[in-house]
Every structure is written in structure tokens, then in C-alpha cells.
Design a protein around this motif. Structure first.
Motif, PDB file in Angstrom:
ATOM      1  N   ASP A  19       0.863  -1.174   0.000  1.00 29.14           N
ATOM      2  CA  ASP A  19       0.000   0.000   0.000  1.00 29.14           C
ATOM      3  C   ASP A  19       0.909   1.236   0.000  1.00 29.14           C
ATOM      4  OD1 ASP A  19      -1.791   2.045   0.440  1.00 29.14           O
ATOM      5  OD2 ASP A  19      -2.703   1.147   2.225  1.00 29.14           O
ATOM      6  N   TRP A  20       1.290   1.679  -1.192  1.00 26.45           N
ATOM      7  CA  TRP A  20       2.258   2.767  -1.314  1.00 26.45           C
ATOM      8  C   TRP A  20       1.771   4.078  -0.722  1.00 26.45           C
ATOM      9  CZ3 TRP A  20       6.988   1.452  -1.690  1.00 26.45           C
ATOM     10  CH2 TRP A  20       7.343   0.274  -2.342  1.00 26.45           C
ATOM     11  N   PRO A  21       0.503   4.471  -0.903  1.00 31.33           N
ATOM     12  CA  PRO A  21       0.058   5.721  -0.250  1.00 31.33           C
ATOM     13  C   PRO A  21       0.194   5.655   1.276  1.00 31.33           C
ATOM     14  CG  PRO A  21      -1.471   5.120  -1.995  1.00 31.33           C
ATOM     15  CD  PRO A  21      -0.515   3.968  -1.833  1.00 31.33           C
ATOM     16  N   GLN A  23       2.404   3.860   2.905  1.00 36.83           N
ATOM     17  CA  GLN A  23       3.836   3.933   3.196  1.00 36.83           C
ATOM     18  C   GLN A  23       4.341   5.373   3.082  1.00 36.83           C
ATOM     19  OE1 GLN A  23       5.759   1.379   4.335  1.00 36.83           O
ATOM     20  NE2 GLN A  23       3.834   0.265   4.369  1.00 36.83           N
ATOM     21  N   ASP A  24       3.902   6.072   2.041  1.00 38.58           N
ATOM     22  CA  ASP A  24       4.331   7.458   1.838  1.00 38.58           C
ATOM     23  C   ASP A  24       3.835   8.382   2.945  1.00 38.58           C
ATOM     24  OD1 ASP A  24       5.653   6.750  -0.477  1.00 38.58           O
ATOM     25  OD2 ASP A  24       4.000   7.328  -1.805  1.00 38.58           O
ATOM     26  N   ALA A  25       2.719   8.036   3.569  1.00 42.47           N
ATOM     27  CA  ALA A  25       2.129   8.872   4.611  1.00 42.47           C
ATOM     28  C   ALA A  25       2.831   8.725   5.959  1.00 42.47           C
ATOM     29  CB  ALA A  25       0.641   8.547   4.766  1.00 42.47           C
ATOM     30  N   LYS A  26       3.679   7.722   6.107  1.00 42.19           N
ATOM     31  CA  LYS A  26       4.353   7.495   7.394  1.00 42.19           C
ATOM     32  C   LYS A  26       5.352   8.597   7.685  1.00 42.19           C
ATOM     33  CE  LYS A  26       3.915   2.502   7.487  1.00 42.19           C
ATOM     34  NZ  LYS A  26       4.620   1.230   7.503  1.00 42.19           N
ATOM     35  N   THR A  27       5.370   8.998   8.928  1.00 38.46           N
ATOM     36  CA  THR A  27       6.346   9.987   9.382  1.00 38.46           C
ATOM     37  C   THR A  27       7.607   9.261   9.846  1.00 38.46           C
ATOM     38  OG1 THR A  27       5.622   9.932  11.685  1.00 38.46           O
ATOM     39  CG2 THR A  27       4.463  11.474  10.190  1.00 38.46           C
ATOM     40  N   ASP A  28       8.656  10.027  10.075  1.00 37.68           N
ATOM     41  CA  ASP A  28       9.883   9.430  10.614  1.00 37.68           C
ATOM     42  C   ASP A  28       9.608   8.771  11.968  1.00 37.68           C
ATOM     43  OD1 ASP A  28      11.325  10.213   8.405  1.00 37.68           O
ATOM     44  OD2 ASP A  28      12.239  11.959   9.374  1.00 37.68           O
TER      45      ASP A  28
END
Length: 115
Positions: A19-21, A23-28
Motif C-alpha cells: 500500500d504505497w500511499p 507507506q508514503d504517509a508514514k512519518t519518521d
């Protein structure tokens, strides 16, 4: 231990399943929390810790002592110890030299023998 043959199809199927969106939404902080709770995750190393690990790994893979490595590759023993014990970090030319040693240790050693 099972051996898995990694094929292009397997790679593509695995990548499509992510689920790339999300993954991209994760913060550090999200990523750090996931790593901290995963017992199989390797710790995140600083650049200096990575350089120290690489230096030790190259020497250990060659199966020689710090003294032998330092003499063979003309690195001051104190410098090598500082690198391996994470007291100092190799600069860019030194890291390049270590990469060359890692790939072609015999050629480097032979090239350094006085004529």
C-alpha cells in the motif's frame, strides 16, 4: 531453512501488494516506532557506526588482525582502531580506499609492496 528462488514475477507481485500511499504517509516517528517494535529489524546506524562496521567487516572477512590489516594496507594502526571503535569516521577518500580493499584485497596488497 527453505530456499526461495526470487524471480522477477515474485518481485513484481510483492511490489503490487504494498500500500504505497500508506507507506508514503508514514512519518519518521512512525517508521522509528515500527523499527523499535520489530525484533527482526536491524538498528538504524549513524554514518560513523556504519563506517566502523564496514571497516571491521572487511578485516574480519579477510581473517586478519588489526595489526596485519594496518601493515598490509599501509593504514596507521591507531587510525584503523579509531575507525573500528567508532572514535573517528573515515573521510570520503579513506572510505573509497576501504571499498577497493573490500573488492580486490589481493591486488591492493600486491600494489603496495615496495618495488
Amino acid at each position: 531453512m527453505a530456499i526461495v528462488k526470487v524471480t522477477q514475477d515474485l518481485i513484481e507481485t510483492s511490489l503490487r501488494a504494498i500500500d504505497w500511499p500508506a507507506q508514503d504517509a508514514k512519518t519518521d516517528n512512525d517508521i522509528a516506532r515500527e523499527i523499535a517494535t520489530n525484533p527482526d529489524a536491524a538498528p538504524i546506524l549513524s554514518a560513523a557506526q556504519t563506517a566502523a562496521a564496514i571497516t571491521r567487516l572487511i578485516r574480519q572477512r579477510l581473517g586478519i588482525t588489526q595489526t596485519e590489516f594496518a601493515a598490509r594496507y599501509q593504514i596507521p594502526i591507531g587510525t584503523l582502531r579509531d575507525w573500528e571503535q567508532n572514535r573517528k569516521q573515515p573521510d570520503a577518500p579513506a572510505m573509497a580506499y576501504l571499498r577497493v580493499i573490500a573488492r580486490e584485497p589481493e591486488i591492493v596488497a600486491r600494489a603496495l609492496i615496495p618495488a
